[in-house]
Write an enzyme that holds these catalytic residues in place. Structure first.
Site, short mmCIF file in Angstrom:
data_model
loop_
_atom_site.label_atom_id
_atom_site.label_comp_id
_atom_site.label_asym_id
_atom_site.label_seq_id
_atom_site.Cartn_x
_atom_site.Cartn_y
_atom_site.Cartn_z
N HIS A 167 0.85 -1.22 -0.13
CA HIS A 167 0.14 0.12 0.20
C HIS A 167 0.80 1.14 -0.07
CE1 HIS A 167 -3.20 -2.74 1.90
NE2 HIS A 167 -3.34 -2.50 0.70
N GLU A 170 1.69 3.48 3.01
CA GLU A 170 2.51 3.22 4.06
C GLU A 170 4.07 3.31 4.30
OE1 GLU A 170 0.54 -0.87 4.68
OE2 GLU A 170 -1.59 0.12 4.55
N ARG A 227 -3.43 4.63 -1.75
CA ARG A 227 -3.24 3.18 -1.24
C ARG A 227 -3.12 2.17 -2.29
NH1 ARG A 227 -5.58 -0.41 3.01
NH2 ARG A 227 -6.59 -2.40 2.08
N HIS A 302 3.29 -3.60 6.81
CA HIS A 302 2.29 -2.66 6.59
C HIS A 302 2.13 -1.82 7.91
CE1 HIS A 302 -0.14 -4.60 3.31
NE2 HIS A 302 0.63 -5.77 3.75
N GLU A 375 1.70 -5.14 11.25
CA GLU A 375 1.40 -3.80 11.12
C GLU A 375 2.07 -2.82 12.16
OE1 GLU A 375 -1.11 -2.37 9.17
OE2 GLU A 375 -2.33 -4.07 8.52
#
Length: 429
Positions: A167, A170, A227, A302, A375
């Site tokens: 993405h 990020e 994104r 991410h 994440e």
């Protein structure tokens, strides 16, 4: 549009800094009714409720610290659909002086990243080798760096893969790639653990899987909150596919992605229809040697939320086709082990909400590779969201050092973490 508009903008400045509104056209970043906006959704507390929110086509950006709210990026129509589910939806207004958040020079652009990769390879030619796994839609190289120490193990070395920036927005994930490039090269020969691992493992780092989206997100000098990739969609003036919904394992099966090209989670016209996904998948398939997949472990980085996630994402079930109890327990034990070192929350991917066509599900379900999503920082939008201040880069990338090394150490036989190396790995463990 019935969603409320929040009237206290100063209280939400961290959120505005976290996610600047898109400066693209309505057709690119939303529907003909208007561009995507950010909303606070109060009410969803369970994975099932969050999945219903995601099924509107909105991108769930983060779960609230109280676990009873989410922030989403959505079109006005999607926000109305969320409200129809019975949740309270609040549009977050952006003050004029924060409409175009300047690109933070502490973060590397795609061209700067290319320069870093080239320098690492030039400085450590006996350790690092740069290649391209293929091209993006707009023709940019999707770089891969192979890092390995002594070669006596040859092709028998287990391989560990790290992927970054599926993405575009990020940005901290690119800095994570740079940290790993630096760590594995500069510390080889001086750090005993890294030296031993590189002498018995091969590392692959793909520092930007979505270079077109990355360039578009920053080329204006202000973040666009972009994104997806930059691939046009036939029959629509909407732009881009969500790469992490385009992988060819249970693609589009379970309401975990959107069929609308205007959605942030658009899964594409078909599995691997995004060229970036196709070339990375081909690269992974190419690592099958004599019928055996040499890549045994994988992390896809991410932001944000500070989570360690493992398959499956398409179902709430822990076990099922392609995932035995031992498979699940080894994933969970490895995930929990890594989370102990970085302070993230470990959980199955669908504990957040259902996704389908994700890289983790494909890596495990199609290729048998132990696969995790990290994440990264921050834990919520108040810490900077997709664009945290550059001052956190050093601390938040180093935070994952031990987790990365732990996974690399178990790459010879991941089942060793649950004490079943003799059953699954035999004398190779």
């Amino acid at each position: 549009m019935r969603a409320r508009t929040l009237l206290t903008p100063l209280a939400l400045v961290p959120l505005f800094l976290a996610t600047a509104v898109s400066s693209g056209s309505a057709a690119e970043s939303g529907t003909p009714e208007g561009p995507d906006r950010q909303y606070l959704v109060e009410g969803p507390e369970t994975p099932q409720e969050r999945t219903q929110v995601a099924r509107t086509g909105a991108s769930v950006d983060a779960v609230g610290e109280d676990a009873a709210s989410v922030t989403v990026t959505a079109t006005p129509g999607e926000a109305e659909a969320i409200e129809d589910l019975g949740h309270e939806v609040t549009e977050v207004p952006v003050p004029n002086d924060l409409l175009h958040q300047p690109v933070d020079p502490a973060y590397h652009t795609y061209d700067e990243l290319t320069g870093v990769v080239d320098k690492v390879v030039a400085d450590f030619p006996s350790l690092a080798e740069k290649t391209s796994v293929g091209s993006s839609h707009e023709g940019r190289d999707i770089m891969a760096v192979r890092i390995s120490g002594e070669e006596e193990a040859g092709e028998d070395k287990p391989e560990v893969l790290f992927t970054h920036q599926q993405h575009a927005r990020e940005v901290l994930t690119v800095e994570m790639a740079i940290y790993l490039l630096t760590m594995f090269t500069e510390e080889y020969g001086s750090d005993e653990r890294i030296t031993e691992l590189l002498d018995s493992r091969t590392i692959w780092i793909l520092p930007s899987v979505n270079p077109d989206g990355a360039v578009y997100d920053t080329e204006s000098g202000s973040y666009r909150n972009w994104r997806k990739n930059r691939q046009p969609n036939s029959g629509s003036n909407a732009m881009g596919t969500d790469l992490n919904r385009n992988w060819d394992y249970n693609w589009g099966c379970c309401g975990g992605s959107s069929g609308s090209p205007y959605s942030q989670t658009y899964r594409g016209a078909s599995p691997e229809s995004a060229p970036e996904v196709n070339v990375v998948a081909d690269f992974v398939r190419s690592r099958v040697v004599d019928g055996e997949q040499r890549i045994t472990a994988h992390i896809d980085f991410h932001t944000y939320g500070e989570l360690v996630l493992w398959p499956y994402g398409y179902t709430y079930d822990e076990t099922g086709p392609g995932m035995s109890r031992d498979d699940y327990d080894a994933h969970a034990e490895l995930g929990e082990l890594m989370a102990e070192t970085n302070g993230y929350t470990p959980q199955q991917s669908s504990d957040l909400y259902v996704t389908d066509g994700s890289i983790n599900d494909w890596m495990w379900g199609d290729q048998g590779i132990f696969s995790f999503t990290f994440e990264m920082h921050p834990g919520s939008f108040t810490g900077g969201g997709f664009y945290p201040p550059g001052g956190v880069i050093e601390e938040e990338t180093a935070r994952n050092r031990d987790a990365v090394l732990d996974l690399t150490a178990y790459a010879d036989c991941p089942y060793r973490v649950i004490g079943k190396e003799a059953e699954y790995c035999g004398s190779a463990a």
